[in-house]
Design a protein around this motif. Structure first.
Motif, PDB file in Angstrom:
ATOM      1  N   ASP A 125       0.821  -1.213   0.000  1.00 48.20           N
ATOM      2  CA  ASP A 125       0.000   0.000   0.000  1.00 48.20           C
ATOM      3  C   ASP A 125       0.854   1.262   0.000  1.00 48.20           C
ATOM      4  OD1 ASP A 125      -2.326  -1.495   0.017  1.00 48.20           O
ATOM      5  OD2 ASP A 125      -2.461  -1.516   2.209  1.00 48.20           O
ATOM      6  N   THR A 126       2.034   1.206   0.625  1.00 48.00           N
ATOM      7  CA  THR A 126       2.920   2.373   0.636  1.00 48.00           C
ATOM      8  C   THR A 126       3.380   2.719  -0.771  1.00 48.00           C
ATOM      9  OG1 THR A 126       3.690   1.902   2.884  1.00 48.00           O
ATOM     10  CG2 THR A 126       5.094   3.300   1.526  1.00 48.00           C
ATOM     11  N   LEU A 127       3.641   1.710  -1.579  1.00 50.56           N
ATOM     12  CA  LEU A 127       4.026   1.966  -2.964  1.00 50.56           C
ATOM     13  C   LEU A 127       2.870   2.557  -3.755  1.00 50.56           C
ATOM     14  CD1 LEU A 127       6.228  -1.150  -3.831  1.00 50.56           C
ATOM     15  CD2 LEU A 127       6.955   1.148  -3.166  1.00 50.56           C
ATOM     16  N   VAL A 128       1.655   2.114  -3.449  1.00 55.14           N
ATOM     17  CA  VAL A 128       0.482   2.703  -4.099  1.00 55.14           C
ATOM     18  C   VAL A 128       0.376   4.184  -3.740  1.00 55.14           C
ATOM     19  CG1 VAL A 128      -2.040   2.668  -4.244  1.00 55.14           C
ATOM     20  CG2 VAL A 128      -0.763   0.515  -4.179  1.00 55.14           C
ATOM     21  N   ASP A 129       0.553   4.500  -2.456  1.00 53.58           N
ATOM     22  CA  ASP A 129       0.508   5.898  -2.008  1.00 53.58           C
ATOM     23  C   ASP A 129       1.623   6.722  -2.652  1.00 53.58           C
ATOM     24  OD1 ASP A 129      -1.627   5.213  -0.400  1.00 53.58           O
ATOM     25  OD2 ASP A 129      -0.401   4.986   1.420  1.00 53.58           O
ATOM     26  N   LEU A 130       2.777   6.102  -2.820  1.00 52.02           N
ATOM     27  CA  LEU A 130       3.902   6.777  -3.459  1.00 52.02           C
ATOM     28  C   LEU A 130       3.555   7.118  -4.911  1.00 52.02           C
ATOM     29  CD1 LEU A 130       6.858   7.675  -2.986  1.00 52.02           C
ATOM     30  CD2 LEU A 130       7.575   5.411  -3.758  1.00 52.02           C
TER      31      LEU A 130
ATOM     32  N   VAL B 258      11.830  -5.632  -0.222  1.00 51.89           N
ATOM     33  CA  VAL B 258      11.468  -6.713  -1.137  1.00 51.89           C
ATOM     34  C   VAL B 258      10.992  -7.930  -0.357  1.00 51.89           C
ATOM     35  CG1 VAL B 258      12.313  -8.306  -2.906  1.00 51.89           C
ATOM     36  CG2 VAL B 258      13.047  -5.912  -2.927  1.00 51.89           C
ATOM     37  N   GLY B 259      11.667  -8.238   0.750  1.00 54.56           N
ATOM     38  CA  GLY B 259      11.281  -9.379   1.574  1.00 54.56           C
ATOM     39  C   GLY B 259       9.867  -9.250   2.108  1.00 54.56           C
ATOM     40  N   LEU B 260       9.483  -8.053   2.525  1.00 56.02           N
ATOM     41  CA  LEU B 260       8.131  -7.839   3.033  1.00 56.02           C
ATOM     42  C   LEU B 260       7.099  -7.959   1.915  1.00 56.02           C
ATOM     43  CD1 LEU B 260       8.806  -4.857   5.480  1.00 56.02           C
ATOM     44  CD2 LEU B 260       8.302  -7.235   6.087  1.00 56.02           C
ATOM     45  N   LEU B 261       7.430  -7.439   0.743  1.00 53.21           N
ATOM     46  CA  LEU B 261       6.514  -7.556  -0.391  1.00 53.21           C
ATOM     47  C   LEU B 261       6.266  -9.011  -0.763  1.00 53.21           C
ATOM     48  CD1 LEU B 261       7.658  -4.730  -2.855  1.00 53.21           C
ATOM     49  CD2 LEU B 261       5.473  -4.870  -1.658  1.00 53.21           C
ATOM     50  N   GLN B 262       7.306  -9.817  -0.673  1.00 56.44           N
ATOM     51  CA  GLN B 262       7.189 -11.217  -1.062  1.00 56.44           C
ATOM     52  C   GLN B 262       6.307 -12.021  -0.107  1.00 56.44           C
ATOM     53  OE1 GLN B 262      11.355 -12.190  -1.351  1.00 56.44           O
ATOM     54  NE2 GLN B 262      11.417 -11.783  -3.549  1.00 56.44           N
ATOM     55  N   LYS B 263       5.940 -11.418   1.008  1.00 53.17           N
ATOM     56  CA  LYS B 263       5.029 -12.073   1.950  1.00 53.17           C
ATOM     57  C   LYS B 263       3.592 -11.595   1.765  1.00 53.17           C
ATOM     58  CE  LYS B 263       8.721 -12.573   5.384  1.00 53.17           C
ATOM     59  NZ  LYS B 263       9.204 -12.218   6.744  1.00 53.17           N
ATOM     60  N   ASP B 264       3.388 -10.690   0.811  1.00 49.38           N
ATOM     61  CA  ASP B 264       2.056 -10.166   0.525  1.00 49.38           C
ATOM     62  C   ASP B 264       1.499 -10.878  -0.705  1.00 49.38           C
ATOM     63  OD1 ASP B 264      -0.143  -8.580  -0.401  1.00 49.38           O
ATOM     64  OD2 ASP B 264       0.635  -6.876   0.728  1.00 49.38           O
ATOM     65  N   PRO B 265       0.349 -11.545  -0.578  1.00 46.58           N
ATOM     66  CA  PRO B 265      -0.200 -12.299  -1.706  1.00 46.58           C
ATOM     67  C   PRO B 265      -0.511 -11.439  -2.920  1.00 46.58           C
ATOM     68  CG  PRO B 265      -1.804 -12.103   0.076  1.00 46.58           C
ATOM     69  CD  PRO B 265      -0.487 -11.658   0.618  1.00 46.58           C
ATOM     70  N   ARG B 266      -0.750 -10.151  -2.740  1.00 44.72           N
ATOM     71  CA  ARG B 266      -1.012  -9.283  -3.889  1.00 44.72           C
ATOM     72  C   ARG B 266       0.230  -9.151  -4.770  1.00 44.72           C
ATOM     73  NH1 ARG B 266      -3.079  -4.106  -0.646  1.00 44.72           N
ATOM     74  NH2 ARG B 266      -1.374  -4.870   0.670  1.00 44.72           N
ATOM     75  N   PHE B 267       1.386  -9.278  -4.152  1.00 42.75           N
ATOM     76  CA  PHE B 267       2.636  -9.202  -4.898  1.00 42.75           C
ATOM     77  C   PHE B 267       3.034 -10.550  -5.469  1.00 42.75           C
ATOM     78  CE2 PHE B 267       7.337  -9.402  -5.006  1.00 42.75           C
ATOM     79  CZ  PHE B 267       7.589  -8.365  -5.878  1.00 42.75           C
TER      80      PHE B 267
END
Length: 271
Positions: free
Chosen positions: A145-150, A173-182
């Protein structure tokens, strides 16, 4: 003497090729003026046109306005050198593996210096998301979501949606890889590109500036920064002491933020 058989253009070409493979931040800048430099101290004058006024038409045209322009100077004020020995230049010329080992190590070292140098220009970004006083705490739940806001912050400044990038540390990147949307689109590439989120091409780097645990993450387009670099000297010589031939080279470069309104700084922390 073996030194006389040295071919400098071959070595110069190998250095540039290896540097390009190692770049992260330099691939996020433009090199529009690179062909206009040849040595340390060169200055490129970049013209930037002013705005044109649009007014109501009442049947009679107003006097034409004079176009204005301003100049931005890109100065080649940085230089780095390398200097290493080989057993024999004649043998090195026929031994591609030996050449690659020496030049690759020189390339990696210079590339790392360039990466860190270009990363510092994030301080001139006009668009801010988070501050040093109130950074964005990045977690699994808000990384995407932070990247969306960016992206929204760039949209509000009319930054082109074409060619957008964001350079993040491995933690992000590690945190993104734990998000199913990514992870629905796990197109992690060898080149350092780790997928796309909110129209940003994600690039991973260990050279993202960090101070007191606060990361300054660069986002935007290549329009923001102009960079120019050139290998100006590559020479083989015989050191006075010893019985080896040696290779030395000089790489000069410079950088200028030309459109800070197309660059954003995300100040973030990680738990």
């Amino acid at each position: 003497m073996s030194v006389k058989n040295f071919i400098p253009t071959v070595w110069s070409a190998r250095l540039l090729a290896n540097l390009d493979k190692a770049f992260v931040y330099p691939n996020a800048v433009n090199r529009d003026y690179e062909g206009e430099i040849s040595q340390f101290g060169d200055t490129v004058k970049i013209n930037q046109m002013g705005n044109v006024t649009v007014s109501d038409f009442t049947g009679v045209l107003a006097d034409p306005e004079e176009l204005t322009s301003s100049q931005i100077l890109l100065t080649i004020d940085q230089r780095k050198s390398f200097n290493f020995k080989v057993e024999d230049v004649d043998k090195a010329q026929s031994n591609v593996s030996l050449i690659d080992k020496g030049m690759t190590r020189a390339s990696v070292a210079v590339a790392d210096v360039l990466d860190q140098y270009l990363a510092t220009f994030i301080s001139q970004a006009t668009i801010k998301v988070g501050t040093s006083a109130i950074p964005i705490a990045i977690t699994i739940s808000n990384a995407y979501d932070t990247l969306v806001d960016l992206g929204v912050a760039l949209n509000k400044k009319n930054v082109s949606k074409t060619g957008r990038f964001v350079i993040v540390p491995p933690e992000f990147v590690g945190l993104l890889q734990k998000d199913p949307r990514f992870t629905l689109h796990p197109d992690v590439l060898v080149s350092g590109v780790s997928g796309v989120v909110a129209n940003f091409e994600i690039r991973e780097s260990n050279n993202v500036p960090v101070s007191a645990g606060k990361y300054s993450i660069m986002a935007g387009t290549t329009e923001a920064i102009s960079f120019a670099g050139q290998v100006t000297e590559v020479e083989a010589y015989r050191p006075e002491k010893g019985f080896s031939d040696a290779i030395k080279g000089l790489y000069v470069y410079g950088c200028k933020v030309v459109q800070p309104d197309t660059m954003a700084c995300l100040t973030a922390t990680f738990a």
